[in-house]
Design an enzyme around this catalytic site. Structure first.
Site, short mmCIF file in Angstrom:
data_model
loop_
_atom_site.label_atom_id
_atom_site.label_comp_id
_atom_site.label_asym_id
_atom_site.label_seq_id
_atom_site.Cartn_x
_atom_site.Cartn_y
_atom_site.Cartn_z
CG ASN A 1 -2.05 -0.87 1.22
OD1 ASN A 1 -2.34 -1.46 0.20
ND2 ASN A 1 -2.74 -0.98 2.33
CB ALA B 1 -0.24 0.23 9.94
CE LYS C 1 13.54 -12.13 -11.27
NZ LYS C 1 14.72 -11.69 -12.00
N PRO D 1 -5.86 -10.76 7.88
CG PRO D 1 -4.36 -11.06 9.63
CD PRO D 1 -4.55 -11.33 8.17
CG ASP D 2 -10.24 -5.54 10.06
OD1 ASP D 2 -9.44 -4.78 10.64
OD2 ASP D 2 -11.34 -5.16 9.62
CB ILE D 3 -4.67 -5.59 12.72
CG1 ILE D 3 -3.88 -6.43 11.70
CG2 ILE D 3 -3.96 -5.54 14.06
CD1 ILE D 3 -2.54 -5.84 11.30
CG PHE E 1 -5.50 6.64 11.09
CD1 PHE E 1 -5.21 6.29 12.39
CD2 PHE E 1 -5.15 7.90 10.63
CE1 PHE E 1 -4.56 7.19 13.23
CE2 PHE E 1 -4.51 8.80 11.45
CZ PHE E 1 -4.21 8.45 12.76
CE LYS F 1 -12.91 2.51 5.85
NZ LYS F 1 -11.76 2.75 4.97
CE LYS G 1 -11.98 -2.28 10.23
NZ LYS G 1 -10.67 -2.23 9.57
N1 CTP Z 1 -6.65 -2.01 9.28
C1 CTP Z 1 -6.23 -3.13 9.97
N2 CTP Z 1 -6.12 -4.32 9.33
C2 CTP Z 1 -6.43 -4.44 8.03
C3 CTP Z 1 -6.86 -3.31 7.30
C4 CTP Z 1 -6.95 -2.12 7.96
O1 CTP Z 1 -5.97 -3.02 11.15
N3 CTP Z 1 -6.31 -5.62 7.43
C5 CTP Z 1 -6.81 -0.75 10.01
C6 CTP Z 1 -5.97 0.40 9.52
O2 CTP Z 1 -4.75 0.49 10.25
C7 CTP Z 1 -6.87 1.59 9.79
C8 CTP Z 1 -8.27 1.01 9.58
O3 CTP Z 1 -8.15 -0.37 9.85
O4 CTP Z 1 -6.77 2.03 11.13
C9 CTP Z 1 -8.79 1.20 8.20
O5 CTP Z 1 -10.03 0.56 8.12
P1 CTP Z 1 -10.48 -0.37 6.91
O6 CTP Z 1 -11.95 -0.46 6.94
O7 CTP Z 1 -9.83 -1.69 6.92
O8 CTP Z 1 -9.90 0.46 5.74
P2 CTP Z 1 -9.77 0.02 4.31
O9 CTP Z 1 -8.97 -1.22 4.17
O10 CTP Z 1 -9.27 1.24 3.59
O11 CTP Z 1 -11.29 -0.32 4.01
P3 CTP Z 1 -12.11 -0.21 2.68
O12 CTP Z 1 -11.40 -1.13 1.76
O13 CTP Z 1 -13.45 -0.68 3.09
O14 CTP Z 1 -12.05 1.26 2.32
#
Ligand code: CTP
Length: 242
Positions: free
Chosen positions: A55, A120, A134, A150-152, A169, A183, A187
């Site tokens: 990213n 992050a 490779k 995983p969604d941390i 964030f 969002k 969350k």
């Molecule tokens: N985050 C996380 N783990 C992930 C993805 C995101 O902890 N796998 C955290 C980021 O650090 C940030 C927040 O979640 O604090 C962002 O939310 P999220 O809904 O996951 O954002 P996006 O991935 O941008 O969601 P979307 O694709 O729905 O826009």
């Protein structure tokens, strides 16, 4: 070394130095004894040993938040993906590369943390079965199969104690307010900090940013006008303090 705009040893902007001194004395010892966990930077997900998907993220906002917590006397753990900037001296740095690595490091530090700031830019997907060698090019197309990471933040919100404060964030290219509000429903952090990314005035790699902050008890988000990331980080710390 420092030659031109960027580089190790480049002297910081005078406004930045003045702000750090002011912030240090203004906030001295306010958070002594508190433990703050900050995530910053991007994650990298391997395609093969020499390629990855990632990213966009400089890590500057996350590092500014770690510095702001440090200025208040907190003990700061910074779980960071790969960046080109130096972490604030005095923080405990936990370098990670992948979203799974960041997940593990964050869960380990979570029980001892009073405040968690998730700045992050975590990759939502990783490559399924990355190649051990490779990948050689051929004339045809190449497809990658991706699987969810995983969604941390989601995981933290499920596990956290009520005494622990969590800041999330949102980085959005379009409809910042609507997407961020949505969002925040999904969350429900104590604070959700939203910024616009992409385009000319987007936050990427800049020393400045412009934020919308959703906070419990506020009907409308607070607008933090364009400013140095360090000043904005300090305002966010003020809002965490309540
Ligand atoms: N985050 C996380 N783990 C992930 C993805 C995101 O902890 N796998 C955290 C980021 O650090 C940030 C927040 O979640 O604090 C962002 O939310 P999220 O809904 O996951 O954002 P996006 O991935 O941008 O969601 P979307 O694709 O729905 O826009």
């Amino acid at each position: 070394l420092a030659c031109g705009e960027v580089g190790d040893g480049r002297f910081a902007e005078p406004a930045e130095i003045a702000f750090q001194v002011e912030s240090y004395f203004k906030n001295f010892g306010k958070w002594a004894g508190k433990k703050v966990l900050v995530t910053a930077g991007p994650t990298r997900e391997a395609i093969d040993p020499v390629r990855f998907i990632s990213n966009e993220s400089s890590g500057k906002m996350g590092y500014a938040l770690a510095q702001a917590a440090l200025n208040r006397g907190a003990e700061v753990t910074l779980v960071t993906g790969p960046t080109r900037i130096a972490p604030p001296s005095g923080v405990k740095v936990v370098p990670v590369s992948t979203a799974q690595g960041m997940h593990k490091a964050v869960l380990k530090a979570l029980p001892k943390s009073d405040i968690v700031v998730m700045a992050a830019a975590v990759a939502d997907y990783r490559v399924l079965n990355p190649s051990k060698s490779k990948i050689k090019k051929t004339n045809g197309e190449l497809s990658l199969r991706l699987t969810r990471n995983p969604d941390i933040l989601g995981d933290i919100l499920r596990r956290k104690k009520t005494s622990q404060k969590v800041v999330g964030f949102a980085a959005e290219t379009d409809d910042l307010r609507r997407n961020a509000a949505e969002k925040w429903k999904r969350k429900p952090c104590d604070l959700l900090v939203a910024n616009r990314v992409g385009g000319r005035k987007g936050a990427f790699n800049s020393d400045e940013n412009e934020l919308l902050v959703f906070a419990r008890g506020r009907v409308e988000p607070l607008v933090l006008k364009r400013d140095l990331k360090s000043r904005l980080a300090d305002r966010i710390m003020d809002m965490i303090e309540g």
